[in-house]
Design a protein around this motif. Structure first.
Motif, PDB file in Angstrom:
ATOM      1  N   GLU A 132       0.785  -1.266   0.111  1.00 37.87           N
ATOM      2  CA  GLU A 132      -0.171   0.049  -0.035  1.00 37.87           C
ATOM      3  C   GLU A 132       0.895   1.221   0.025  1.00 37.87           C
ATOM      4  OE1 GLU A 132      -3.402   2.027   2.979  1.00 37.87           O
ATOM      5  OE2 GLU A 132      -3.036  -0.149   2.895  1.00 37.87           O
ATOM      6  N   ARG A 133       0.791   1.977  -0.915  1.00 38.46           N
ATOM      7  CA  ARG A 133       1.329   3.235  -1.211  1.00 38.46           C
ATOM      8  C   ARG A 133       0.717   4.364  -0.249  1.00 38.46           C
ATOM      9  NH1 ARG A 133       5.370   4.867  -3.957  1.00 38.46           N
ATOM     10  NH2 ARG A 133       5.445   3.199  -5.410  1.00 38.46           N
ATOM     11  N   LYS A 134       1.645   4.918   0.777  1.00 42.51           N
ATOM     12  CA  LYS A 134       1.119   6.141   1.384  1.00 42.51           C
ATOM     13  C   LYS A 134       1.976   7.383   1.025  1.00 42.51           C
ATOM     14  CE  LYS A 134      -0.486   3.091   4.996  1.00 42.51           C
ATOM     15  NZ  LYS A 134      -0.645   2.847   6.214  1.00 42.51           N
ATOM     16  N   LYS A 149       5.904   7.051   0.926  1.00 41.51           N
ATOM     17  CA  LYS A 149       6.301   5.619   1.760  1.00 41.51           C
ATOM     18  C   LYS A 149       5.466   4.541   1.071  1.00 41.51           C
ATOM     19  CE  LYS A 149       9.075   7.493   4.531  1.00 41.51           C
ATOM     20  NZ  LYS A 149      10.395   7.068   4.638  1.00 41.51           N
ATOM     21  N   CYS A 150       6.041   3.302   1.301  1.00 40.03           N
ATOM     22  CA  CYS A 150       5.141   2.106   0.820  1.00 40.03           C
ATOM     23  C   CYS A 150       4.971   1.191   2.205  1.00 40.03           C
ATOM     24  CB  CYS A 150       5.732   1.387  -0.053  1.00 40.03           C
ATOM     25  SG  CYS A 150       4.786   0.188  -1.101  1.00 40.03           S
ATOM     26  N   SER A 151       3.615   0.816   2.585  1.00 40.84           N
ATOM     27  CA  SER A 151       3.691  -0.093   3.667  1.00 40.84           C
ATOM     28  C   SER A 151       3.422  -1.716   3.138  1.00 40.84           C
ATOM     29  CB  SER A 151       2.480   0.247   4.503  1.00 40.84           C
ATOM     30  OG  SER A 151       1.323  -0.016   3.937  1.00 40.84           O
TER      31      SER A 151
END
Length: 170
Positions: free
Chosen positions: A21-23, A26-28
Motif C-alpha cells: 500500500e502506497r502512502k 512511503k510504501c507499507s
C-alpha cells in the motif's frame, strides 16, 4: 494491492500473501497479514537491495521462459510465481511469446561457459541459447521467442556484465 506469491526452493513450495500500500512517498508492506518494515532499491540491472527490519539482502532476479522469476540471494535460489488477483487467469493456458526482434541480456555479471546456439540457428521459445556462470552457479539464458539467432555477441570464456547484450533473436 494484494498478491499471492508461491516460492519454490530446496525446502519445497511455500505460499505467501503480500499486501503493498502506497502512502505518499512511503510504501507499507504486510506479509501474511503481519506488517513488515521493508525497503527496496534497484542497485543494478536485475539486482535489488532489500532491507527487512535491520537485515540487508542483495537479490538477483532473472525471468525464466515460463514467466516465473528466478531469485538468488546469497547461496539460496528460489523460483517465484506472482499471482495478481486482477490478472485474467485465462492467459496462462497458452504460452505468450515476445514479438519482434528481441535482445537477450545478461541477467547478472558472470562468465559465458557454454554457447548452445549459433548465428543463423532456428530456436524455439524457451530454448537455451547460452549458459552464464555466476557465483559458481550456472544459469541457462533462454530465447524469449521462436525465431532465428540473428547475432551472437559473446563467446565461451568471455566475462559479461549485468544488462550486457548477449544475442539478438529475430
Amino acid at each position: 494491492m494484494k498478491f499471492e506469491i508461491q516460492l519454490t526452493g530446496a525446502s519445497g513450495k511455500r505460499k505467501h500473501f503480500v499486501d503493498l500500500e502506497r502512502k505518499g512517498d512511503k510504501c507499507s508492506v504486510s506479509l501474511d497479514g503481519r506488517p513488515v518494515e521493508a525497503d527496496a532499491v534497484q542497485i543494478a540491472p536485475n539486482v535489488v537491495s532489500v532491507m527487512l527490519g535491520s537485515q540487508s539482502f542483495e537479490l538477483h532476479i532473472a525471468r525464466s521462459a515460463d514467466s516465473t522469476l528466478k531469485l538468488r540471494c546469497g547461496p539460496y535460489e528460489f523460483s517465484a510465481e506472482i499471482i495478481d488477483p486482477r490478472a485474467w487467469r485465462g492467459r496462462k493456458h497458452g504460452a505468450v511469446e515476445a514479438e519482434g526482434r528481441q535482445e537477450i541480456l545478461a541477467p547478472m555479471p558472470g562468465k559465458v561457459v557454454r554457447v548452445l546456439a549459433a548465428v543463423g540457428d532456428a530456436v524455439e521459445a524457451g530454448q537455451g541459447l547460452l549458459v552464464v556462470e555466476a557465483m559458481k552457479m550456472q544459469n541457462e539464458i533462454r530465447s524469449p521467442k521462436s525465431g532465428k539467432v540473428e547475432r551472437l555477441l559473446v563467446k565461451e570464456g568471455q566475462n559479461v556484465n549485468a544488462g550486457e547484450v548477449l544475442a539478438w533473436v529475430e
